[in-house]
Design an enzyme around this catalytic site. Structure first.
Site, PDB file in Angstrom:
ATOM      1  N   GLU A 111      20.665   5.318 -10.984  1.00  0.00           N
ATOM      2  CA  GLU A 111      20.320   4.681  -9.712  1.00  0.00           C
ATOM      3  C   GLU A 111      20.107   3.206 -10.022  1.00  0.00           C
ATOM      4  O   GLU A 111      19.001   2.736 -10.242  1.00  0.00           O
ATOM      5  CB  GLU A 111      19.048   5.276  -9.100  1.00  0.00           C
ATOM      6  N   ASP A 164      16.607   8.296 -12.054  1.00  0.00           N
ATOM      7  CA  ASP A 164      15.913   7.665 -10.934  1.00  0.00           C
ATOM      8  C   ASP A 164      15.351   6.303 -11.350  1.00  0.00           C
ATOM      9  O   ASP A 164      14.754   6.171 -12.420  1.00  0.00           O
ATOM     10  CB  ASP A 164      14.755   8.590 -10.516  1.00  0.00           C
TER      11      ASP A 164
HETATM   12  C1  GLC Z   1      14.321   6.461  -6.021  1.00  0.00           C
HETATM   13  C2  GLC Z   1      14.538   7.664  -5.141  1.00  0.00           C
HETATM   14  C3  GLC Z   1      13.599   7.583  -3.988  1.00  0.00           C
HETATM   15  C4  GLC Z   1      12.189   7.606  -4.536  1.00  0.00           C
HETATM   16  C5  GLC Z   1      11.964   6.501  -5.555  1.00  0.00           C
HETATM   17  C6  GLC Z   1      10.721   6.698  -6.343  1.00  0.00           C
HETATM   18  O1  GLC Z   1      14.610   5.283  -5.380  1.00  0.00           O
HETATM   19  O2  GLC Z   1      15.877   7.746  -4.745  1.00  0.00           O
HETATM   20  O3  GLC Z   1      13.793   8.628  -3.069  1.00  0.00           O
HETATM   21  O4  GLC Z   1      11.270   7.471  -3.487  1.00  0.00           O
HETATM   22  O5  GLC Z   1      13.005   6.448  -6.505  1.00  0.00           O
HETATM   23  O6  GLC Z   1      10.862   7.743  -7.262  1.00  0.00           O
END
Ligand code: GLC
Ligand code: CA
Length: 564
Positions: A287, A227
């Protein structure tokens, strides 16, 4: 024989760079399991509720494994189901090595994992590494006093001129700094104040977090989706970000996140995390909000020693199907040299059904998009419900919004509830998701858009997904073949070959609302044939199709195989 063996060793060495590497190729060409897998993202709150409290859970997911298997899914990515105060619905973790009681127990997790394994499926977890919850014992300790042993586990700084240390704004609204009155210092949070950033410059943090991954690997997980990796490090001097004109959806000044995202140190962490992953034959998916191919390349690592699968979100930035745009993006990702990853939707993005749709041909466009990203060279990551054509169902009143950013940014930012509504299993009340009150309202579309209905309709979006995934698993060309763009000047039809040795699969996608008549000369690609054998089409077609006149209805798909 000897030569074959030597080739195998060389290829395997290319994929893993450490002596301890235990990555296991699945074929003589050195492919890894995740290169042949189809991933499926599950948002556990919304998939299936087994105890009727209105919130999906692990036993609910376990009850649907046969469905996922028959769909053609090989690996499931679970978004966070760790103990959490649920401020950001699980992305605020208060214990990295447990399951939140609302989702079940560790024993339920182990059972889910075993049941998945029996069916040949793997599970990967979400690793929220940038921040913890403010309720994590580490942070509670850290904020307790300036001399706490955990003080340096988070980002504490003095204010400047009786205000925040600098101008950084949180991506979820407001300043990225919150003053702790008791100790008189500010802590930093790229997201909500309840999500304080961990200090990745502290080796103790790194060790503790790396141990978390080992702990889950030992339980059998096959990897992690990392993440928010872009935000692990911040400028040591805390320099102000450049301010742009205007205000964002939350009313904060627009800024470029120059000094608090994408710092080079991120790559050192990823390289080390990869070494641990390689010891467990595990995959790391990032991500990674890369803006272009040069950034994407960096996440694979200079020596393919960082992320095996940095997510490329380019397709999610296209909101109208366009051959020229897709051609450009596919070529760019292909040229990055790593293994491509394709994503069309997730729990943070408006569902693909609505985003690509033109309101009149959404069904056909959903099938077209599936046919595109499930036949490209690379690994697709699906999002639950996409396979039945679920649409966004956004809240219409501010008081109904669950996602805090939707309340903060209303009405410009409605939050992410719309793409997180419960999975639509059948046409019984609450779409068969729960017999209780669902935590988010079920989309009214469930009466027709549901799994049970679509399984019975050969032409449904669901059956197109099933057929595509079956083809993909059976076809060497679709799994490993090169991507060769065809008819590159055609403004309406996107076509390409996936070529593997003597076989090739031809994919033809009419991205226009008019019928199209296309022709192909595949001789230059080594296939001097005049016809293709049909594998899948959404238009009426015979077994053999002429390559000099291939007729496609608006938004129709044609997939056929050609041989030498
Ligand atoms: C990422 C996740 C999202 C979350 C953020 C903070 O972007 O996909 O859903 O709110 O991280 O952890
Ligand atoms: Ca439940």
């Amino acid at each position: 024989m000897f030569r074959k063996f030597a080739a195998l060793v060389v290829l395997a060495a290319g994929v893993c760079s450490t002596v301890r590497c235990q990555t296991q190729p699945v074929d003589a060409e050195g492919h890894q399991w995740w290169q042949h897998a189809v991933f499926y993202e599950i948002y556990p709150r919304s998939f299936m509720d087994s105890n009727n409290d209105g919130i999906g859970d692990l036993n609910g997911i376990a009850s649907k494994l046969d469905y996922l298997k028959s769909l053609g899914v090989d690996a499931i990515w679970l978004t966070p189901c760790y103990p959490s105060p649920q401020v950001d619905f699980g992305y605020d973790v208060s214990d990295y090595e447990n399951i939140d009681p609302m989702y079940g127990t560790l024993a339920d997790f182990d059972r889910l994992q075993q049941e998945a394994k029996k069916r040949g499926m793997r599970i990967i977890m979400d690793f929220v590494m940038n921040h913890s919850s403010d309720q994590h014992p580490w942070f509670i300790d850290s904020r307790s006093s300036r001399t706490s042993a955990k003080r340096d586990w988070y980002m504490w700084h003095d204010g400047k001129d009786s205000a925040e240390p600098n101008n950084w704004v949180s991506t979820f609204g407001g300043s990225a700094w919150t003053l702790d009155f008791k100790t008189g210092q500010y802590f930093y949070h790229y997201f909500y104040p309840q999500q304080p950033d961990l200090n990745w410059r502290n080796p103790a943090v790194k060790d503790a977090m790396f141990d978390v991954t080992r702990w889950w690997y030992k339980r059998g997980v096959a990897g992690f989706r990392l993440d928010a990796v872009d935000t692990l490090f911040e400028d040591r001097q805390l320099r102000n970000n450049p301010v742009l004109s205007g205000l964002n959806k939350f009313g904060d000044p627009n800024e470029t996140d120059l000094y608090n995202t994408k710092l080079p140190e991120v790559h050192d962490v990823l390289r080390d995390l990869r070494k641990v992953a390689d010891e467990h034959n595990a995959v790391l998916i990032g991500e990674t909000w890369t803006k272009d191919v040069s950034e994407l390349k960096q996440y694979y690592g200079d020596h393919s020693d960082e992320l095996q699968m940095p997510m490329d979100f380019l397709f999610t930035k296209v909101d109208k199907v366009s051959p020229a745009e897709f051609r450009r993006q596919i070529a760019a990702v292909d040229s990055a040299g790593g293994w491509p990853v394709f994503v069309v939707s997730n729990h943070d993005i408006v569902r693909s059904y609505v985003r690509y749709g033109d309101a009149r041909n959404n069904q056909a466009i959903a099938k077209l998009m599936a046919s595109l990203y499930l036949t490209l060279r690379g690994t697709p990551i699906m999002y639950y419900g996409e396979e039945i054509g679920m649409q966004n169902t956004d809240p219409v009143r501010k008081e109904d919004v669950k996602d805090p950013i939707g309340r903060l940014g209303w009405p410009l930012e409605k939050g992410r509830d719309g793409e997180r509504t419960p999975m639509q299993w059948d046409d019984s009340p609450n779409a068969g998701f729960t017999r209780g009150t669902p935590w988010l309202p079920v989309s009214p579309s469930y009466r027709t858009v549901n799994v049970s209905n679509e399984l019975n309709d050969p032409a449904s979006i669901l059956n197109v997904y099933r057929n595509l995934l079956q083809l993909r698993h059976q076809s060497r060309a679709l799994l490993d073949g090169d991507y060769v763009a065809l008819n590159e000047n055609d403004p309406n039809v996107l076509s390409y070959l996936r070529r593997y040795k003597d076989e090739a699969v031809l994919v033809v996608l009419n991205m226009s609302s008019n019928p199209q008549d296309v022709s192909f000369d595949l001789a230059p690609q080594g296939f001097p044939t005049k016809s293709a054998r049909t594998l899948l089409t959404t238009a009426p077609a015979s077994k053999e199709s002429s390559l000099s006149h291939l007729l496609l209805q608006p938004f129709a798909v044609y997939i056929g195989t050609v041989s030498k």
